[in-house]
Design a protein around this motif. Structure first.
Motif, PDB file in Angstrom:
ATOM      1  N   LYS A   1       0.811  -1.221   0.000  1.00 59.05           N
ATOM      2  CA  LYS A   1       0.000   0.000   0.000  1.00 59.05           C
ATOM      3  C   LYS A   1       0.848   1.277   0.000  1.00 59.05           C
ATOM      4  N   TRP A   2       2.130   1.148   0.284  1.00 58.43           N
ATOM      5  CA  TRP A   2       2.989   2.321   0.321  1.00 58.43           C
ATOM      6  C   TRP A   2       3.259   2.840  -1.089  1.00 58.43           C
ATOM      7  N   GLU A   3       3.309   4.172  -1.236  1.00 57.52           N
ATOM      8  CA  GLU A   3       3.639   4.811  -2.499  1.00 57.52           C
ATOM      9  C   GLU A   3       4.930   5.623  -2.354  1.00 57.52           C
ATOM     10  N   PHE A   4       5.787   5.573  -3.369  1.00 56.43           N
ATOM     11  CA  PHE A   4       7.042   6.309  -3.370  1.00 56.43           C
ATOM     12  C   PHE A   4       6.840   7.642  -4.089  1.00 56.43           C
ATOM     13  N   VAL A   5       7.087   8.738  -3.380  1.00 59.90           N
ATOM     14  CA  VAL A   5       6.988  10.081  -3.970  1.00 59.90           C
ATOM     15  C   VAL A   5       8.345  10.765  -3.804  1.00 59.90           C
ATOM     16  N   GLY A   6       9.068  10.917  -4.923  1.00 59.59           N
ATOM     17  CA  GLY A   6      10.380  11.550  -4.868  1.00 59.59           C
ATOM     18  C   GLY A   6      11.458  10.692  -4.243  1.00 59.59           C
ATOM     19  N   LEU A   7      11.172   9.430  -4.041  1.00 60.53           N
ATOM     20  CA  LEU A   7      12.115   8.477  -3.457  1.00 60.53           C
ATOM     21  C   LEU A   7      12.434   7.392  -4.477  1.00 60.53           C
ATOM     22  N   ASP A   8      13.693   6.997  -4.557  1.00 57.96           N
ATOM     23  CA  ASP A   8      14.068   5.831  -5.340  1.00 57.96           C
ATOM     24  C   ASP A   8      13.985   4.591  -4.459  1.00 57.96           C
ATOM     25  N   ARG A   9      13.821   3.445  -5.081  1.00 59.67           N
ATOM     26  CA  ARG A   9      13.723   2.199  -4.320  1.00 59.67           C
ATOM     27  C   ARG A   9      14.962   1.960  -3.461  1.00 59.67           C
ATOM     28  N   GLU A  10      16.134   2.353  -3.971  1.00 61.49           N
ATOM     29  CA  GLU A  10      17.360   2.120  -3.206  1.00 61.49           C
ATOM     30  C   GLU A  10      17.502   3.070  -2.013  1.00 61.49           C
ATOM     31  N   ASP A  11      16.611   4.061  -1.915  1.00 59.33           N
ATOM     32  CA  ASP A  11      16.614   4.961  -0.758  1.00 59.33           C
ATOM     33  C   ASP A  11      15.869   4.377   0.433  1.00 59.33           C
ATOM     34  N   VAL A  12      15.254   3.223   0.245  1.00 55.56           N
ATOM     35  CA  VAL A  12      14.418   2.618   1.286  1.00 55.56           C
ATOM     36  C   VAL A  12      14.845   1.163   1.477  1.00 55.56           C
ATOM     37  N   ARG A  13      14.939   0.747   2.732  1.00 52.24           N
ATOM     38  CA  ARG A  13      15.286  -0.640   3.013  1.00 52.24           C
ATOM     39  C   ARG A  13      14.636  -1.104   4.310  1.00 52.24           C
ATOM     40  N   ILE A  14      14.428  -2.416   4.403  1.00 49.94           N
ATOM     41  CA  ILE A  14      13.988  -3.041   5.643  1.00 49.94           C
ATOM     42  C   ILE A  14      15.196  -3.715   6.261  1.00 49.94           C
TER      43      ILE A  14
ATOM     44  N   THR B   1      19.128  15.294  -0.085  1.00 51.68           N
ATOM     45  CA  THR B   1      18.661  16.665  -0.240  1.00 51.68           C
ATOM     46  C   THR B   1      17.758  16.779  -1.465  1.00 51.68           C
ATOM     47  N   LEU B   2      16.694  17.545  -1.352  1.00 53.77           N
ATOM     48  CA  LEU B   2      15.812  17.790  -2.484  1.00 53.77           C
ATOM     49  C   LEU B   2      16.473  18.751  -3.463  1.00 53.77           C
ATOM     50  N   ALA B   3      16.491  18.385  -4.751  1.00 54.58           N
ATOM     51  CA  ALA B   3      17.034  19.286  -5.763  1.00 54.58           C
ATOM     52  C   ALA B   3      16.167  20.533  -5.895  1.00 54.58           C
ATOM     53  N   ASP B   4      14.855  20.346  -5.778  1.00 57.18           N
ATOM     54  CA  ASP B   4      13.892  21.436  -5.831  1.00 57.18           C
ATOM     55  C   ASP B   4      13.167  21.488  -4.488  1.00 57.18           C
ATOM     56  N   PRO B   5      13.330  22.554  -3.696  1.00 55.52           N
ATOM     57  CA  PRO B   5      12.700  22.616  -2.375  1.00 55.52           C
ATOM     58  C   PRO B   5      11.183  22.553  -2.414  1.00 55.52           C
ATOM     59  N   ARG B   6      10.582  22.744  -3.586  1.00 55.35           N
ATOM     60  CA  ARG B   6       9.126  22.674  -3.701  1.00 55.35           C
ATOM     61  C   ARG B   6       8.645  21.245  -3.930  1.00 55.35           C
ATOM     62  N   SER B   7       9.576  20.328  -4.168  1.00 52.41           N
ATOM     63  CA  SER B   7       9.199  18.940  -4.408  1.00 52.41           C
ATOM     64  C   SER B   7       9.050  18.192  -3.092  1.00 52.41           C
ATOM     65  N   GLN B   8       8.757  16.900  -3.184  1.00 54.25           N
ATOM     66  CA  GLN B   8       8.522  16.090  -1.989  1.00 54.25           C
ATOM     67  C   GLN B   8       9.420  14.865  -2.008  1.00 54.25           C
ATOM     68  N   ARG B   9       9.630  14.322  -0.838  1.00 52.73           N
ATOM     69  CA  ARG B   9      10.389  13.078  -0.678  1.00 52.73           C
ATOM     70  C   ARG B   9       9.702  12.291   0.428  1.00 52.73           C
ATOM     71  N   VAL B  10       8.664  11.567   0.050  1.00 56.10           N
ATOM     72  CA  VAL B  10       7.756  10.958   1.037  1.00 56.10           C
ATOM     73  C   VAL B  10       7.413   9.525   0.635  1.00 56.10           C
TER      74      VAL B  10
ATOM     75  N   LEU C   1       6.037   9.181   5.530  1.00 56.57           N
ATOM     76  CA  LEU C   1       7.297   9.248   6.269  1.00 56.57           C
ATOM     77  C   LEU C   1       8.309   9.959   5.382  1.00 56.57           C
ATOM     78  N   THR C   2       9.080  10.867   5.954  1.00 54.14           N
ATOM     79  CA  THR C   2       9.973  11.685   5.136  1.00 54.14           C
ATOM     80  C   THR C   2      11.310  11.885   5.821  1.00 54.14           C
ATOM     81  N   VAL C   3      12.371  11.953   5.016  1.00 60.76           N
ATOM     82  CA  VAL C   3      13.721  12.256   5.489  1.00 60.76           C
ATOM     83  C   VAL C   3      14.356  13.174   4.446  1.00 60.76           C
ATOM     84  N   VAL C   4      14.711  14.392   4.851  1.00 59.62           N
ATOM     85  CA  VAL C   4      15.192  15.398   3.890  1.00 59.62           C
ATOM     86  C   VAL C   4      16.405  16.116   4.469  1.00 59.62           C
TER      87      VAL C   4
END
Length: 231
Positions: free
Chosen positions: A41-54, A65-74, A205-208
């Motif tokens: 059910k989780w959706e990746f917004v501005g995240l690559d798969r390799e940015d997330v691990r269990i 870091t966000l390249a564009d501060p108006r974008s999201q990483r969630v 969940l976000t880490v920026v």
């Protein structure tokens, strides 16, 4: 609002036990303990798969870091509730290794169809690792409540003993709360009106990181026991 920062590290010794448990019948909307794999059910917004691990029974998200501060990483999940409902989301957030650099944060977001609506976080402000948004305090006299300069913000330390980060949605308002601590107590830090919405709601969940800080080397933030309950 005053820019003065009051750091309440002595508050660890004299916790104001603001026990604000929400009572009544509860409906579990979503839960993920991240024991073996992510829920689909989780959706990746501005995240690559390799940015997330269990790893070791918890979710870890890489700090970038966000390249564009108006974008999201969630990493977000959409759920059936409206801003008029009473809903509580909670998650444990732990920074792995060295502290987050200045300006970086990790936290829990309320999301809607347009993006992020309300975010609570653990962050580095001027070298202090704190909970944000901070606790607003009125420092003026009676009759001065409408003057922005008569308010200050107190930031509490992002100490693990305070318990999970929590977002409470109720009556088109969002509230920032931490807890329970080891004594079973909760503390309210901040609240704000939010845009009313009956669809497209969820949590993320976000880490920026901060673009003004050297981000060389890998840093990860750990999330565990994510739960969303409707009251």
């Amino acid at each position: 609002m005053s820019a003065r920062i009051l750091l309440a590290f002595l508050g660890l010794l004299c916790w104001n036990c603001n026990n604000s448990r929400l009572c009544g019948a509860q409906e579990l909307l979503f839960e993920d303990s991240f024991e073996t794999a992510l829920s689909d059910k989780w959706e990746f917004v501005g995240l690559d798969r390799e940015d997330v691990r269990i790893r070791d029974g918890a979710l870890e998200i890489r700090l970038e870091t966000l390249a564009d501060p108006r974008s999201q990483r969630v990493l977000k999940v959409n759920l059936p509730f409206s801003t008029a409902d009473s809903v509580v989301a909670s998650v444990e957030v732990t920074v792995i290794g060295e502290s987050l650099p200045h300006g970086a944060f990790a936290g829990l977001c309320l999301t809607n169809a347009n993006g992020t609506e309300f975010t609570v976080r653990k962050t580095n402000i001027d070298g202090y690792f704190v909970l944000s948004p901070g606790e607003v305090e009125f420092i003026g006299e009676e009759g001065q409540e409408g003057e922005p300069g008569k308010y200050t913000v107190k930031y509490w330390p992002a100490d693990p003993s305070f318990g999970p980060l929590r977002v409470i949605v109720r009556g088109d308002y969002a509230h920032f709360q931490v807890g329970p601590n080891q004594d079973g107590s909760y503390k309210n830090l901040f609240h704000s009106a939010i845009n009313p919405s009956a669809e497209g709601m969820g949590f993320g969940l976000t880490v920026v990181g901060s673009k003004d800080v050297d981000m060389s080397g890998e840093r990860w933030v750990r999330f565990d026991n994510f739960q969303v309950t409707k009251l």
